[in-house]
Design a protein around this motif. Sequence first.
Motif, PDB file in Angstrom:
ATOM      1  N   LEU A 127       0.818  -1.215   0.000  1.00 29.82           N
ATOM      2  CA  LEU A 127       0.000   0.000   0.000  1.00 29.82           C
ATOM      3  C   LEU A 127       0.853   1.267   0.000  1.00 29.82           C
ATOM      4  CD1 LEU A 127      -2.920  -0.862   2.451  1.00 29.82           C
ATOM      5  CD2 LEU A 127      -2.967  -0.852  -0.037  1.00 29.82           C
ATOM      6  N   THR A 128       2.044   1.173   0.602  1.00 29.44           N
ATOM      7  CA  THR A 128       2.903   2.360   0.692  1.00 29.44           C
ATOM      8  C   THR A 128       4.059   2.325  -0.304  1.00 29.44           C
ATOM      9  OG1 THR A 128       4.127   1.278   2.496  1.00 29.44           O
ATOM     10  CG2 THR A 128       2.349   2.786   3.111  1.00 29.44           C
ATOM     11  N   THR A 129       3.950   1.443  -1.289  1.00 28.47           N
ATOM     12  CA  THR A 129       4.969   1.376  -2.345  1.00 28.47           C
ATOM     13  C   THR A 129       4.616   2.373  -3.451  1.00 28.47           C
ATOM     14  OG1 THR A 129       5.440  -0.949  -1.899  1.00 28.47           O
ATOM     15  CG2 THR A 129       6.070  -0.102  -4.072  1.00 28.47           C
ATOM     16  N   ARG A 130       5.604   3.075  -3.943  1.00 35.16           N
ATOM     17  CA  ARG A 130       5.406   3.989  -5.075  1.00 35.16           C
ATOM     18  C   ARG A 130       6.631   3.938  -5.977  1.00 35.16           C
ATOM     19  NH1 ARG A 130       5.378   9.739  -1.722  1.00 35.16           N
ATOM     20  NH2 ARG A 130       7.224   9.352  -0.432  1.00 35.16           N
ATOM     21  N   ALA A 133       6.149  10.439  -6.076  1.00 39.17           N
ATOM     22  CA  ALA A 133       4.959   9.946  -6.781  1.00 39.17           C
ATOM     23  C   ALA A 133       3.829   9.651  -5.790  1.00 39.17           C
ATOM     24  CB  ALA A 133       5.306   8.690  -7.569  1.00 39.17           C
ATOM     25  N   GLU A 134       2.630   9.472  -6.327  1.00 39.68           N
ATOM     26  CA  GLU A 134       1.468   9.135  -5.506  1.00 39.68           C
ATOM     27  C   GLU A 134       1.554   7.673  -5.056  1.00 39.68           C
ATOM     28  OE1 GLU A 134      -1.214  11.022  -4.497  1.00 39.68           O
ATOM     29  OE2 GLU A 134      -0.048  12.730  -5.217  1.00 39.68           O
ATOM     30  N   PHE A 135       0.928   7.392  -3.922  1.00 42.24           N
ATOM     31  CA  PHE A 135       0.807   6.003  -3.458  1.00 42.24           C
ATOM     32  C   PHE A 135      -0.394   5.393  -4.184  1.00 42.24           C
ATOM     33  CE2 PHE A 135       2.784   8.294   0.108  1.00 42.24           C
ATOM     34  CZ  PHE A 135       3.929   7.524   0.280  1.00 42.24           C
ATOM     35  N   HIS A 136      -0.178   4.955  -5.420  1.00 48.11           N
ATOM     36  CA  HIS A 136      -1.315   4.565  -6.256  1.00 48.11           C
ATOM     37  C   HIS A 136      -2.012   3.302  -5.769  1.00 48.11           C
ATOM     38  CE1 HIS A 136       2.135   2.422  -8.044  1.00 48.11           C
ATOM     39  NE2 HIS A 136       1.269   1.534  -8.460  1.00 48.11           N
ATOM     40  N   HIS A 137      -1.321   2.464  -4.979  1.00 42.32           N
ATOM     41  CA  HIS A 137      -1.978   1.248  -4.478  1.00 42.32           C
ATOM     42  C   HIS A 137      -3.006   1.555  -3.393  1.00 42.32           C
ATOM     43  CE1 HIS A 137       0.524  -1.411  -6.803  1.00 42.32           C
ATOM     44  NE2 HIS A 137       1.640  -0.907  -6.278  1.00 42.32           N
ATOM     45  N   ALA A 165       2.464   5.613   9.073  1.00 36.96           N
ATOM     46  CA  ALA A 165       1.945   6.973   9.148  1.00 36.96           C
ATOM     47  C   ALA A 165       1.390   7.426   7.805  1.00 36.96           C
ATOM     48  CB  ALA A 165       3.048   7.920   9.618  1.00 36.96           C
ATOM     49  N   LYS A 166       1.982   6.920   6.705  1.00 38.87           N
ATOM     50  CA  LYS A 166       1.540   7.310   5.363  1.00 38.87           C
ATOM     51  C   LYS A 166       0.095   6.900   5.089  1.00 38.87           C
ATOM     52  CE  LYS A 166       6.232   6.421   3.704  1.00 38.87           C
ATOM     53  NZ  LYS A 166       7.065   5.467   2.949  1.00 38.87           N
ATOM     54  N   VAL A 167      -0.375   5.875   5.802  1.00 43.33           N
ATOM     55  CA  VAL A 167      -1.716   5.349   5.549  1.00 43.33           C
ATOM     56  C   VAL A 167      -2.783   6.122   6.309  1.00 43.33           C
ATOM     57  CG1 VAL A 167      -3.152   3.259   5.687  1.00 43.33           C
ATOM     58  CG2 VAL A 167      -0.748   3.067   5.068  1.00 43.33           C
ATOM     59  N   PHE A 168      -2.390   6.852   7.345  1.00 40.47           N
ATOM     60  CA  PHE A 168      -3.378   7.525   8.195  1.00 40.47           C
ATOM     61  C   PHE A 168      -4.308   8.433   7.392  1.00 40.47           C
ATOM     62  CE2 PHE A 168      -0.645   6.577  11.950  1.00 40.47           C
ATOM     63  CZ  PHE A 168      -1.635   6.037  12.743  1.00 40.47           C
ATOM     64  N   ARG A 169      -3.745   9.223   6.473  1.00 45.95           N
ATOM     65  CA  ARG A 169      -4.601  10.183   5.771  1.00 45.95           C
ATOM     66  C   ARG A 169      -5.595   9.496   4.847  1.00 45.95           C
ATOM     67  NH1 ARG A 169      -2.676  12.153   0.596  1.00 45.95           N
ATOM     68  NH2 ARG A 169      -0.761  11.118  -0.074  1.00 45.95           N
ATOM     69  N   PHE A 170      -5.294   8.264   4.452  1.00 48.62           N
ATOM     70  CA  PHE A 170      -6.249   7.537   3.615  1.00 48.62           C
ATOM     71  C   PHE A 170      -7.321   6.857   4.469  1.00 48.62           C
ATOM     72  CE2 PHE A 170      -2.646   8.116   0.875  1.00 48.62           C
ATOM     73  CZ  PHE A 170      -3.224   8.399  -0.358  1.00 48.62           C
ATOM     74  N   ILE A 171      -6.975   6.531   5.701  1.00 46.74           N
ATOM     75  CA  ILE A 171      -7.980   5.963   6.601  1.00 46.74           C
ATOM     76  C   ILE A 171      -9.075   6.979   6.871  1.00 46.74           C
ATOM     77  CG2 ILE A 171      -8.372   5.053   8.917  1.00 46.74           C
ATOM     78  CD1 ILE A 171      -5.622   3.883   8.862  1.00 46.74           C
TER      79      ILE A 171
END
Length: 581
Positions: A283-286, A291-295, A317-323
Amino acid sequence: MNHLKERPLVVQSNFKVLLYTSSPYFEEVRDQLSYFLELQKSPNVFYTYALNEISLWNGFSHGWTAQRIKALFTKFSRYGVSEKVIEFIEKQYYYQNMFSIIKYTSEELELIAREKKAFANLDLHRKTLHYLRQDETSGRYFIPMHARGIFKSEMIHLGYPVNDQVGFEDGQPLEINYNHSQYPLRGYQDQAVKSFVNKTKDAIIAGAGIILLPCGSGKTIVGIAIMAELGMSTLIITPNVISLRQWRKEIIEKTNIRDEEIGEYSGEVKEIRSITLTTYQILTTRREREAEFHHLNLFNRKSWGFIVYDEIHMLPAKVFRFITSVQAKRRLGLTATLVREDGREKEVFSLIGPKKFDYSWKELEKLNFIARVKCFEVKVTMPPDLENNYFSFQYATNKFRMASENPYKFVITQKLVKLFSRFQILIIGQYLTQLEEISKMLKAPLLVGKTNYTTRQRIYQEFNDKKIRVLVVSKIANFAVDLPNAEVAIQLSGTFGSRQEEAQRLGRIIRPKSGVANNAYFFTLTTLYSREEFLAQNRKGFLMAQGYTYTNLLEFDLSKDILVEELIGETSNTTQTEETT
């Protein structure tokens, strides 16, 4: 309780709480404090706890009230409780659920308050609350539907945990049946499921929160049973591919779901099905740094009704804003510890939910659902040349690594491997050069991050089959490694003062053992009078709060026959097994 000295608590005005271990009420009080205090230090004489917002919010979510906490402090405190502390507890209880959000239209939410005067405080923070608007005519407050998570995150940083009453989207239905007859839930597992899917309450507030259970106690089974109760399309996010495939195996084994109904979204394949398993890593691979975290669009690729965050303490932490954008989904966090070394527990509380259920590690140990682990800290001296170099360095980070890679640890490790000659042993460390060296010395296989999945699985299986007795592993073994036969863990080095890592590594040997004894042994090697030894006190914090104690040993203690007899003697799992066959 006639004598003040028997009372175990000292509640300080700086919001520190000391719990004296010598008190006859120590265990009784310790078990209660774990609900609403955060353990910080745990030496032999007394434990030091912190009283803070997040610890109290979780306590309130567990049914504790300000009055109940004050009563506990009053009953067990030696010197009384300062008014400052009482006021803080009452203030947090007052703030808890002061504000609620409800659905107003399909596009907007309404913010309501228990007391109208509370809105005056929010008006002081309008620059911080980017999405809050006040209707000029009615004076009511509204938030856009898409800002539901962002607003809750902003509010919790102002000290207001918002009561989210908006409800959840059901997502696509999924017929999933858990095989209770063949795989009955243990009592605590059934309690955990019911705490999350509480059919006696209004369903609009059920379905978001965290379940804490020790490693090896069946958190995956609890997650699957909740999936069956909800009956909705499910996205499961795991730490790595090994964990992902363990989930897949368990779902197929314990439910009516077929293999082809489960999708894997990983570096190797990109399948999206009614049940989809992925990893935090993918999920945090780009492609590029900027670039955007497109996954991360996986959150919106299907009408999920339920999202499971396995090992929630590892949520990047990168996933928090998508949660924040998927607050309409029912969500479950599974973990053995809520400890985060980045201090973002508030985001977890506001975006995933409060603690729904936890269970004492030591209680499960008493029931033989997990092994009885004996913990030891072996303090190792430095070679003279290392000692000279160590004290010449100025920077703490350099000193920590030098102490962690102390070559005398190899001698101690070899002694322990010889001492536990009939046991299955894991040797865990942080630094590859150190692990490569001990692997060569012991002629034991080494697994690191670059080891491919097939090789890892083969070696893990050989270890479980007892074809391999000693296995050396890097931090890849911190989580999601199923090695039920591991009986001894030797920790050569770790990540500074990480309480989370200490708990996860002990978890590698915590699965119940065959035989009467059901014992396991955890050794952490630290360099005497060093930065590493200092940070080890913090590492042990979470486990000490769970009731584990560490026996301190000096390296020469391992040569004493009496210690050898005390360590393994008649309590050996192997000995007990042989006697009963």
